[in-house]
Design a protein around this motif. Structure first.
Motif, PDB file in Angstrom:
ATOM      1  N   UNK A 153       0.862  -1.170   0.000  1.00 28.96           N
ATOM      2  CA  UNK A 153       0.000   0.000   0.000  1.00 28.96           C
ATOM      3  C   UNK A 153       0.904   1.227   0.000  1.00 28.96           C
ATOM      4  N   UNK A 154       0.636   2.169  -0.902  1.00 28.75           N
ATOM      5  CA  UNK A 154       1.473   3.362  -1.025  1.00 28.75           C
ATOM      6  C   UNK A 154       0.654   4.469  -1.675  1.00 28.75           C
ATOM      7  N   UNK A 155       1.158   5.698  -1.597  1.00 27.12           N
ATOM      8  CA  UNK A 155       0.514   6.819  -2.276  1.00 27.12           C
ATOM      9  C   UNK A 155       1.110   6.971  -3.671  1.00 27.12           C
ATOM     10  N   UNK A 156       0.253   7.284  -4.624  1.00 29.56           N
ATOM     11  CA  UNK A 156       0.726   7.471  -5.993  1.00 29.56           C
ATOM     12  C   UNK A 156      -0.375   8.029  -6.873  1.00 29.56           C
ATOM     13  N   UNK A 157      -0.061   8.139  -8.150  1.00 27.08           N
ATOM     14  CA  UNK A 157      -1.010   8.672  -9.133  1.00 27.08           C
ATOM     15  C   UNK A 157      -1.944   7.576  -9.612  1.00 27.08           C
ATOM     16  N   UNK A 158      -3.230   7.913  -9.665  1.00 25.67           N
ATOM     17  CA  UNK A 158      -4.228   7.038 -10.265  1.00 25.67           C
ATOM     18  C   UNK A 158      -4.367   7.465 -11.724  1.00 25.67           C
ATOM     19  N   UNK A 159      -4.194   6.524 -12.619  1.00 24.81           N
ATOM     20  CA  UNK A 159      -4.220   6.811 -14.058  1.00 24.81           C
ATOM     21  C   UNK A 159      -5.578   7.403 -14.443  1.00 24.81           C
ATOM     22  N   UNK A 160      -5.564   8.676 -14.809  1.00 24.83           N
ATOM     23  CA  UNK A 160      -6.800   9.405 -15.095  1.00 24.83           C
ATOM     24  C   UNK A 160      -6.522  10.439 -16.188  1.00 24.83           C
ATOM     25  N   UNK A 161      -7.505  10.673 -17.029  1.00 22.73           N
ATOM     26  CA  UNK A 161      -7.378  11.638 -18.121  1.00 22.73           C
ATOM     27  C   UNK A 161      -8.467  12.700 -18.014  1.00 22.73           C
ATOM     28  N   UNK A 162      -8.059  13.944 -18.271  1.00 19.65           N
ATOM     29  CA  UNK A 162      -8.965  15.090 -18.249  1.00 19.65           C
ATOM     30  C   UNK A 162      -8.930  15.731 -19.627  1.00 19.65           C
ATOM     31  N   UNK A 163     -10.113  16.016 -20.164  1.00 19.99           N
ATOM     32  CA  UNK A 163     -10.197  16.673 -21.466  1.00 19.99           C
ATOM     33  C   UNK A 163     -10.718  18.092 -21.244  1.00 19.99           C
ATOM     34  N   UNK A 164      -9.902  19.049 -21.674  1.00 14.47           N
ATOM     35  CA  UNK A 164     -10.176  20.469 -21.491  1.00 14.47           C
ATOM     36  C   UNK A 164     -10.437  21.080 -22.872  1.00 14.47           C
ATOM     37  N   UNK A 165     -11.495  21.858 -22.993  1.00 20.43           N
ATOM     38  CA  UNK A 165     -11.808  22.435 -24.300  1.00 20.43           C
ATOM     39  C   UNK A 165     -10.967  23.678 -24.581  1.00 20.43           C
ATOM     40  N   UNK A 166     -11.155  24.264 -25.749  1.00 20.61           N
ATOM     41  CA  UNK A 166     -10.333  25.391 -26.204  1.00 20.61           C
ATOM     42  C   UNK A 166     -10.513  26.644 -25.350  1.00 20.61           C
ATOM     43  N   UNK A 167     -11.570  26.685 -24.541  1.00 18.30           N
ATOM     44  CA  UNK A 167     -11.794  27.821 -23.639  1.00 18.30           C
ATOM     45  C   UNK A 167     -11.267  27.564 -22.236  1.00 18.30           C
ATOM     46  N   UNK A 168     -10.630  26.412 -22.023  1.00 17.79           N
ATOM     47  CA  UNK A 168     -10.085  26.088 -20.708  1.00 17.79           C
ATOM     48  C   UNK A 168     -11.083  25.455 -19.761  1.00 17.79           C
ATOM     49  N   UNK A 169     -12.213  24.999 -20.299  1.00 20.29           N
ATOM     50  CA  UNK A 169     -13.260  24.376 -19.482  1.00 20.29           C
ATOM     51  C   UNK A 169     -13.059  22.857 -19.465  1.00 20.29           C
ATOM     52  N   UNK A 170     -13.089  22.278 -18.280  1.00 21.10           N
ATOM     53  CA  UNK A 170     -12.980  20.828 -18.148  1.00 21.10           C
ATOM     54  C   UNK A 170     -14.266  20.188 -18.655  1.00 21.10           C
ATOM     55  N   UNK A 171     -14.150  19.359 -19.683  1.00 19.91           N
ATOM     56  CA  UNK A 171     -15.326  18.743 -20.300  1.00 19.91           C
ATOM     57  C   UNK A 171     -15.519  17.281 -19.939  1.00 19.91           C
ATOM     58  N   UNK A 172     -14.434  16.562 -19.652  1.00 16.74           N
ATOM     59  CA  UNK A 172     -14.575  15.126 -19.420  1.00 16.74           C
ATOM     60  C   UNK A 172     -13.480  14.634 -18.484  1.00 16.74           C
ATOM     61  N   UNK A 173     -13.852  13.702 -17.593  1.00 16.14           N
ATOM     62  CA  UNK A 173     -12.900  12.996 -16.743  1.00 16.14           C
ATOM     63  C   UNK A 173     -13.017  11.525 -17.099  1.00 16.14           C
ATOM     64  N   UNK A 174     -11.895  10.929 -17.477  1.00 17.63           N
ATOM     65  CA  UNK A 174     -11.868   9.504 -17.807  1.00 17.63           C
ATOM     66  C   UNK A 174     -11.048   8.801 -16.725  1.00 17.63           C
TER      67      UNK A 174
END
Length: 156
Positions: A115-136
């Motif tokens: 058990x350890x701390x680390x990054x969970x593989x996740x993707x964020x899609x940001x549109x051309x206006x800087x708005x977060x549109x999707x979390x995968x």
């Protein structure tokens, strides 16, 4: 872990890239941005994921999209990963994992009984206006590039 809210401005960040140049999310206003977090450069799953993105560069360009990969690796490790895999996109070093925490992807993990701390593989899609549109958060390393491109084609 709590992700940033979709439909709102994506959390701003500035990090060193593999060449130690400072890169900010704000540098890419006017383009869609794929911000993907991965655990560690040069590991099998991360390599498969990165090579898929590398091979889809033209597709992402046609979609007015840039890809930024973020890990807690030091810039030197990112240089080695980039050169070894002939990567053609930007990797960012989040050594203190502050950006990963801001995006809600830093937390407890379990691997091979550890058990350890680390990054969970996740993707964020940001549109051309800087708005977060999707979390995968259910990322499949082998099809990640296709899944991301499909979302952008259908929604942005």
């Amino acid at each position: 872990m709590t992700y940033p809210e979709t439909g709102k401005k994506a959390p701003a960040f500035s990090l060193p890239d593999q060449n130690r140049n400072t890169v900010s999310l704000a540098d890419y206003l006017g383009k869609n941005v794929v911000v993907y977090f991965y655990p560690k450069a040069s590991t099998p799953g991360c390599t498969v994921q990165a090579c898929g993105i590398r091979d889809y560069k033209r597709v992402f360009e046609k979609l007015n999209t840039v890809v930024l990969g973020i890990s807690p690796d030091a810039p030197q490790r990112l240089i080695n990963f980039t050169e070894k895999q002939d990567l053609n996109f930007t990797l960012l070093a989040d050594e203190d994992h502050a950006v990963a925490e801001a995006y809600g992807v830093w937390g407890e993990k379990k691997f091979m009984g550890r058990v350890f701390d680390g990054i969970h593989r996740t993707t964020f899609i940001v549109d051309a206006d800087g708005i977060l549109r999707q979390v995968m958060d259910k990322v499949k390393t082998k099809t990640h590039h296709e899944d991301v491109a499909r979302y952008i084609e259908e929604n942005l």
